[in-house]
Design a protein around this motif. Structure first.
Motif, short mmCIF file in Angstrom:
data_model
loop_
_atom_site.label_atom_id
_atom_site.label_comp_id
_atom_site.label_asym_id
_atom_site.label_seq_id
_atom_site.Cartn_x
_atom_site.Cartn_y
_atom_site.Cartn_z
N PRO A 133 14.25 24.64 5.45
CA PRO A 133 14.36 25.68 6.48
C PRO A 133 14.98 25.17 7.76
N LEU A 134 15.20 26.10 8.69
CA LEU A 134 15.87 25.79 9.94
C LEU A 134 14.99 24.98 10.87
N LEU A 178 18.41 26.80 5.32
CA LEU A 178 19.78 26.33 5.47
C LEU A 178 20.33 25.76 4.18
N LEU A 179 19.48 25.15 3.38
CA LEU A 179 19.92 24.50 2.14
C LEU A 179 18.83 24.67 1.10
N ALA A 180 19.22 25.06 -0.13
CA ALA A 180 18.28 25.23 -1.23
C ALA A 180 18.86 24.60 -2.48
N ARG A 181 18.03 23.86 -3.20
CA ARG A 181 18.46 23.18 -4.41
C ARG A 181 17.44 23.41 -5.53
N LEU A 182 17.94 23.78 -6.71
CA LEU A 182 17.08 23.94 -7.88
C LEU A 182 16.78 22.58 -8.49
N HIS A 183 15.66 22.52 -9.18
CA HIS A 183 15.28 21.28 -9.84
C HIS A 183 16.31 20.93 -10.90
N PRO A 184 16.81 19.70 -10.94
CA PRO A 184 17.89 19.37 -11.87
C PRO A 184 17.49 19.34 -13.33
N SER A 185 16.20 19.33 -13.63
CA SER A 185 15.77 19.30 -15.02
C SER A 185 15.80 20.70 -15.60
N THR A 213 3.93 27.57 -2.62
CA THR A 213 4.82 26.78 -1.78
C THR A 213 4.07 25.54 -1.29
N THR A 214 4.76 24.40 -1.27
CA THR A 214 4.17 23.12 -0.87
C THR A 214 5.04 22.49 0.20
N ASP A 215 4.44 22.23 1.37
CA ASP A 215 5.19 21.57 2.44
C ASP A 215 5.29 20.08 2.16
N LEU A 216 6.45 19.50 2.40
CA LEU A 216 6.67 18.08 2.18
C LEU A 216 6.49 17.32 3.48
N PRO A 217 5.98 16.09 3.42
CA PRO A 217 5.83 15.29 4.65
C PRO A 217 7.19 14.86 5.18
N VAL A 218 7.29 14.78 6.50
CA VAL A 218 8.54 14.38 7.14
C VAL A 218 8.41 13.06 7.89
N SER A 219 7.18 12.49 7.97
CA SER A 219 6.97 11.19 8.60
C SER A 219 5.73 10.56 8.00
N VAL A 220 5.57 9.29 8.28
CA VAL A 220 4.45 8.53 7.73
C VAL A 220 3.54 8.12 8.87
N SER A 221 2.25 8.43 8.76
CA SER A 221 1.27 8.04 9.77
C SER A 221 0.69 6.68 9.44
N VAL A 239 10.27 22.55 1.84
CA VAL A 239 9.24 23.25 1.08
C VAL A 239 9.64 23.24 -0.39
N LEU A 240 8.62 22.98 -1.26
CA LEU A 240 8.78 23.15 -2.70
C LEU A 240 8.28 24.54 -3.07
N VAL A 241 9.11 25.30 -3.76
CA VAL A 241 8.79 26.68 -4.12
C VAL A 241 8.78 26.80 -5.63
N ASP A 242 7.69 27.37 -6.15
CA ASP A 242 7.57 27.65 -7.58
C ASP A 242 7.65 29.17 -7.76
N PHE A 243 8.74 29.65 -8.36
CA PHE A 243 8.94 31.09 -8.50
C PHE A 243 7.96 31.69 -9.51
N ASN A 244 7.49 30.92 -10.46
CA ASN A 244 6.57 31.46 -11.47
C ASN A 244 5.21 31.77 -10.87
N THR A 245 4.68 30.87 -10.05
CA THR A 245 3.36 31.06 -9.47
C THR A 245 3.40 31.56 -8.04
N GLY A 246 4.56 31.47 -7.38
CA GLY A 246 4.65 31.87 -5.98
C GLY A 246 4.07 30.85 -5.02
#
Length: 558
Positions: free
Chosen positions: A130-131, A112-119, A145-153, A136-143
């Motif tokens: 995603p919907l 739904l929304l994608a943002r490039l790194h500002p640097s 993907t890293t899922d980001l946490p959405v809550s704290v345990s 997810v963090l996506v690195d186009f050079n290496t392919g």
């Protein structure tokens, strides 16, 4: 409304629709860093780049293999790349100058929304929301993907939950979760369905702090102001909130580590994270419509961060609300009866661009009144007649005020008209590459129907040129007298065609002086005609004298 509307003349913000852009069905829009180019994602899978100064299409990015609608577009910091997210779960990184694909990645969910790194040092890293999954963090050079946490345990921030289990209150963790980079991209802010904002490191994805949003409602979107001092959130409780960022613009991770070390006596991990978060973001202002209680869509800041804008998320209405940063409602913009899909404020000018459900892009600008002092700096507008008192030295050749005044300009200094002045809001020390502000204009060929139309008109024009004009009748008569049997064609060319004895001769078109001489020649009889008239007169005189038995009088006798 819950706030009083102030005088709109006090602020510099848009008021009316200046014009609109039309090209297919445009769904999402985004300005580049200086506002010279506007990117729009279309429903047919293409991305159109408009030259915002000329309102013309500068480039069209199209992939024949992908026809899914574009859901989000984002510019890189230097303007050389454009990131487009499509409904077919793909992320495409384009080169704006060449119009070619740089990289492509496919996720498991629609973004739904994608943002490039500002640097500018990491233009190939993007943050995708995603919907129905975690950001997810996506690195186009290496392919990678890293899922980001959405809550704290309870176990700690390093084991932050991003599994598909439910929260303690039974709510699903995978609702649409917004995420955004900080100004320099050192930190990532993630909002979840519990009304919390997680602050984490970009490189290690380590959660340092948690900020609880009042009300605990689901956070739908988050956006930073241009200078990075304020964070605007849109929650599901129909309220927009501004948080003041207390962290420095650079060195945010070190500042978070320093705050964490000061909280040594706190044993509970969650309490410690919330205490750290309270020293990072502080609630500053809330905006809501207490009358209609409507949801908001696509909220953002103005270019200078002084205004907050949000659109009503209702069908059949194109309403945009503008607030001051202090909380005053200053303007309500009402557009056509079309739902609004996206919104963007120009980075440098008081201009708002909104995309409608019908696919049009409307440009809202300020309505300027006539100001004659802009043309003459010494012009003064008067509301009523005033008696003018002249100065004592007003009509002197050189008034005393001019004599005393010294010029501070250096006349011998060379003026640089090519370099662009740096702006504190736009210039950063990590920007090593030159920005792409404009695209070269490429003329598009005419359609075959237009070419046939132009060819038909040129043939008709040629036929008209070959027809005899009224001005050529006198010239043709003169030519006929001198050259019997010849024909004359007068046209727009520098020469005339004269046909004599079956051969085509080239005859120059007479000049203006020549036409005048020919006209005088036509008015005055020729010498031969004069002699014939004189002989006829003499013969008539001799006949008269013979009838009266008188001698004719000759010229010698006279």
């Amino acid at each position: 409304m819950n706030t009083m509307i102030i005088d709109p003349l006090q602020g510099d913000f848009p008021e009316v629709i200046e014009e609109y852009l039309e090209h297919g069905i445009m769904k999402c829009i985004a300005f580049n860093r200086r506002g010279t180019l506007l990117a729009a994602g279309c429903a047919d899978g293409s991305c159109v780049i408009w030259d915002f100064e000329t309102r013309g299409i500068a480039k069209e990015l199209r992939d024949s293999d992908r026809v899914a609608p574009i859901t989000s577009v984002c510019w890189s910091k230097n303007g050389h790349n454009l990131l487009a997210a499509a409904a077919d779960k793909s992320l495409t990184l384009w080169s704006v100058s060449t119009g070619e694909k740089v990289a492509r990645a496919t996720l498991q969910q629609t973004t739904l929304l994608a943002r490039l790194h500002p640097s500018s040092t990491a233009p190939s890293i993007c943050l995708a929301c995603p919907l129905s999954s975690a950001p997810v963090l996506v690195d186009f050079n290496t392919g990678k993907t890293t899922d980001l946490p959405v809550s704290v345990s309870v176990a700690g921030p390093s084991t932050a939950s991003h599994s598909r289990n439910k929260f303690g209150d039974g709510s699903l963790p995978y609702t649409p979760t917004p995420a955004t980079f900080s100004k320099n991209g050192e930190l990532i802010y993630v909002g979840n369905s519990k009304g919390e904002i997680l602050i984490m490191d970009y490189l290690n994805v380590h959660v340092y702090g948690v900020v609880s949003v009042p009300g605990g409602a689901l956070i739908k979107s988050m956006v930073f102001s241009r200078n990075g001092q304020y964070l605007l959130t849109n929650s599901n409780d129909r309220t927009l909130r501004i948080f003041e960022n207390l962290l420095p613009s650079k060195g945010g991770v070190k500042a978070l580590e320093k705050i964490s070390k000061t909280l040594v006596g706190v044993q509970e991990v969650v309490d410690k994270l919330k205490m750290v978060g309270s020293k990072c973001l502080v609630l500053s202002r809330e905006f809501q419509d207490s009358v209609t209680r409507s949801h908001w869509k696509a909220p953002c800041f103005s270019g200078d961060g002084e205004w907050v804008v949000g659109a009503l998320a209702s069908k059949g209405e194109h309403k945009i609300y503008i607030w001051g940063k202090a909380g005053n409602l200053v303007k309500i913009l009402e557009g056509p009866k079309e739902a609004l899909t996206d919104l963007a404020w120009h980075p440098e000018q008081p201009i708002i661009v909104s995309a409608s459900l019908a696919g049009f892009v409307y440009i809202w600008a300020k309505e300027f009144a006539e100001n004659w002092s802009a043309f003459a700096p010494d012009f003064k507008e008067l509301e009523e007649n005033e008696e003018y008192e002249e100065r004592e030295d007003e009509f002197d050749l050189m008034p005393e005020t001019v004599k005393v005044k010294e010029s501070n300009t250096i006349e011998d200094e060379e003026v640089d008209i090519l370099a662009v002045d740096k702006d504190s809001a736009l210039s950063d020390s990590d920007l090593s590459q030159e920005e792409l502000c404009f695209l070269p204009a490429i003329p598009s060929p005419d359609a075959p129907e237009q070419q046939e139309k132009y060819l038909g008109s040129s043939s008709q024009l040629e036929g008209c040129n070959r027809s005899r004009s009224p001005l050529s009748e006198e010239a043709e008569q003169n030519v006929q007298e001198e050259n019997p049997g010849s024909s004359l064609f007068v046209g727009n060319s520098a020469a005339e065609e004269v046909a004599t004895d079956g051969r085509v001769k080239r005859r120059r078109k007479p000049s203006e002086k020549g036409l005048e001489l020919q006209a005088e020649k036509g008015r005055q009889p020729s010498t031969k005609k004069k002699c014939l008239a004189k002989n006829r007169k003499k013969s008539r005189g001799q006949e008269n004298c013979a009838g009266r038995n008188e001698e004719p009088v000759t010229d010698e006798g006279n």
